[in-house]
Every structure is written in C-alpha cells, then in structure tokens.
Design a protein around this motif. Structure first.
Motif, PDB file in Angstrom:
ATOM      1  N   ASP A 181     -38.591  15.074  -5.931  1.00 49.12           N
ATOM      2  CA  ASP A 181     -37.832  16.323  -5.896  1.00 49.12           C
ATOM      3  C   ASP A 181     -38.666  17.465  -5.331  1.00 49.12           C
ATOM      4  O   ASP A 181     -38.169  18.254  -4.507  1.00 49.12           O
ATOM      5  N   ARG A 182     -39.919  17.549  -5.719  1.00 52.31           N
ATOM      6  CA  ARG A 182     -40.778  18.592  -5.148  1.00 52.31           C
ATOM      7  C   ARG A 182     -41.016  18.353  -3.668  1.00 52.31           C
ATOM      8  O   ARG A 182     -41.083  19.306  -2.882  1.00 52.31           O
ATOM      9  N   GLU A 186     -37.211  20.796  -4.021  1.00 52.22           N
ATOM     10  CA  GLU A 186     -36.380  21.087  -5.193  1.00 52.22           C
ATOM     11  C   GLU A 186     -37.263  21.208  -6.443  1.00 52.22           C
ATOM     12  O   GLU A 186     -38.291  20.551  -6.555  1.00 52.22           O
ATOM     13  N   ASN A 187     -36.822  22.036  -7.393  1.00 55.51           N
ATOM     14  CA  ASN A 187     -37.506  22.172  -8.685  1.00 55.51           C
ATOM     15  C   ASN A 187     -38.982  22.529  -8.526  1.00 55.51           C
ATOM     16  O   ASN A 187     -39.824  22.060  -9.302  1.00 55.51           O
ATOM     17  N   GLU A 188     -39.288  23.341  -7.549  1.00 56.24           N
ATOM     18  CA  GLU A 188     -40.674  23.743  -7.327  1.00 56.24           C
ATOM     19  C   GLU A 188     -41.051  24.845  -8.320  1.00 56.24           C
ATOM     20  O   GLU A 188     -40.509  25.944  -8.282  1.00 56.24           O
ATOM     21  N   THR A 189     -41.971  24.539  -9.234  1.00 60.86           N
ATOM     22  CA  THR A 189     -42.382  25.501 -10.246  1.00 60.86           C
ATOM     23  C   THR A 189     -43.858  25.880 -10.141  1.00 60.86           C
ATOM     24  O   THR A 189     -44.290  26.847 -10.779  1.00 60.86           O
ATOM     25  N   GLY A 194     -41.097  25.827  -1.579  1.00 60.36           N
ATOM     26  CA  GLY A 194     -40.815  24.405  -1.716  1.00 60.36           C
ATOM     27  C   GLY A 194     -40.713  23.730  -0.362  1.00 60.36           C
ATOM     28  O   GLY A 194     -40.431  24.362   0.649  1.00 60.36           O
TER      29      GLY A 194
END
Length: 283
Positions: A181-182, A186-189, A194
């Motif tokens: 996902d990263r 996506e969902n890069e925290t 991203g």
C-alpha cells in the motif's frame, strides 16, 4: 564465522564457548515510538548485549533532504563499534524483536565497514525465548577498543546514481521493501509524500519471513527472489525502502538465497521524495 543468519540454539552454544569473542547488539526499535527499543532493552536483553539505537547509533543527523535515517560516515560508525568493544576479530550477532527489521541494518553497516563476521539472530528475541534463553537487565562493563575500517563488502548507492539510473540504457532494477500500500502511495504515514521511484518493483520485506518470524529457507527465498529479478543478475539491482532500514532486510534475504551483490540506496524514499523535482509513480 557466521555471516548471514545464526539460529538461537547455535548462538546458545557459541556463547557457552569461552574461547569465542562474541558481542551481541540489541537493535530493537519502534518507528512510532523511538524510545521503546531502549526501554525494552533496559527491562531485559540477552546477556552482555549492547544497545544500538536506530536514530542515533545507526544514523547521522537529518537535514530535511537526506532522509529519515541517513547513514553516518564509515569513520564515525567505526568509532561507535570501538566504543561497543567490537574490533576486527569480533563475531557480532545482531538481534531485534521484529524479524530482523532493524538488526539487518546493523548487519549491512558492518559489511559496509568491511566486517564479514556479523550475523542476524534468526527469529530474534522470540526465537531466543522459545528455547528458554537467558535474559537479564544487567549492563555489562565494556572495554573500548579500535575497529579498523576495511574495504567495503557491499555497494552503497547514492541519490545521484538513482537519478541517472532512470534514463540509463540498461537501468538497474530498484526493489522497494515497503508494504504494497505504501508502494502505491496509499496510507503513507511516515513520509510527507506517497508513491515510489519510477520503474521500481515491490518486494515487501516481511515476505522474506515465515509465520514464526524466522527467514524462509534459502531455496524458497532464491525461487521467490529470482521471480522478482527475472533474468537480472543481483548486481543489476538496487535495494531501497522508506529510510534505508528494511532495504537491508531484503539485502540479507538475497545473501541467504545465494544472490549476493546488490546495491543499497540508503537514502531511500524519504530522501527521494524530499526534492519535488524528482519524479514519482503511484501505479
């Protein structure tokens, strides 16, 4: 000499042999809570183990452009090794509690300094506990020594080489160790942007592990990695991740599989995305 992985039972026997010069290094870390590893070490660790903090001992200062975990110079790291009592005749064993996620960074850095006798405890602390290995909260006295730098055993790739690789006639394959996902952006925290480096392939570092947190057998890793590399030689690949830590896990897995010779882009995604002029892919 152990130079890739060591099993918990083998380490237990090695530590019982007083003729062996072995130093353990605890590399536990939590990206979301940087103090957690040291707190866990203070509570209980393998006897005699030193503690290596990813943010300080295994990294240099950040400047906003060099990634989240920039490498120290080889000379600075050699001084750290000497303070830990590690010299050129020491068998070093690195461990963590995350399947080698952070221990592999120390493994790679020692090879970068020319040291072959370094291995990662396969399965880490859980594997040690599974054989009822001794733990302690006591701190051992350390006699400082001198670690002499030797020719590098691994290839360090810098950002300029990765930039040039984008337009090379026969580009090397960039292999990104982050989660799928990263990799897709996506969902890069952890990083402000991203995505991934154009042309990169994705091999999540956790895919190197079995369900118990130990590495898959060498023959399984070789088959899986050959599928990633397709027809490329290992030297035609560059390992990369978010900040240069889990890329080392993929590097270690390739070594276990008999596919040594890759490069490592230590700055990784966190360095790459710090410059808006560098291209980004999200497919």
């Amino acid at each position: 000499m152990y130079s890739t992985l060591i099993q918990a039972s083998t380490l237990q026997n090695l530590l019982a042999d007083s003729t062996q010069h072995v130093i353990l290094v605890d590399c536990r870390h939590d990206l979301a809570n940087p103090s957690a590893g040291q707190a866990a070490y203070a509570e209980a660790h393998l006897p005699g183990a030193r503690f290596a903090h990813l943010d300080t001992d295994l990294s240099a200062a950040k400047n906003g452009k060099n990634g989240r975990h920039p490498l120290p110079t080889r000379a600075v790291f050699a001084e750290t090794l000497g303070r830990w009592g590690i010299d050129n005749d020491t068998q070093v064993i690195a461990y963590d509690a995350q399947g080698g996620m952070f221990a592999a960074r120390l493994w790679w850095m020692l090879r970068w300094c020319g040291h072959r006798a370094v291995a990662v405890l396969d399965g880490g602390l859980p594997a040690w506990q599974a054989i009822n290995g001794v733990l302690t909260s006591e701190l051992s006295s350390i006699t400082a020594t001198t670690f002499m730098l030797q020719p590098e055993l691994v290839e360090l790739v810098v950002v300029e080489q990765v930039e040039a690789n984008l337009t090379a006639p026969q580009p090397r394959l960039i292999v990104d160790a982050r989660s799928p996902d990263r990799f897709r952006g996506e969902n890069e925290t952890l990083d402000p942007v991203g995505g991934h480096i154009p042309g990169a392939a994705n091999r999540f570092f956790k895919d190197n592990l079995q369900t118990d947190g130990t590495f898959k057998p060498a023959e399984v890793l070789r088959t899986e990695w050959q599928a990633v590399l397709e027809s490329r030689a290992p030297a035609q690949t560059i390992m990369q991740c978010g900040s240069g830590a889990t890329a080392c896990h993929n590097y270690l897995a390739m070594e276990v599989a008999g596919l040594g010779g890759a490069g490592l882009y230590a700055g990784s995604w966190s360095e790459w995305c710090s410059d808006a002029s560098r291209p980004i892919s999200r497919d």
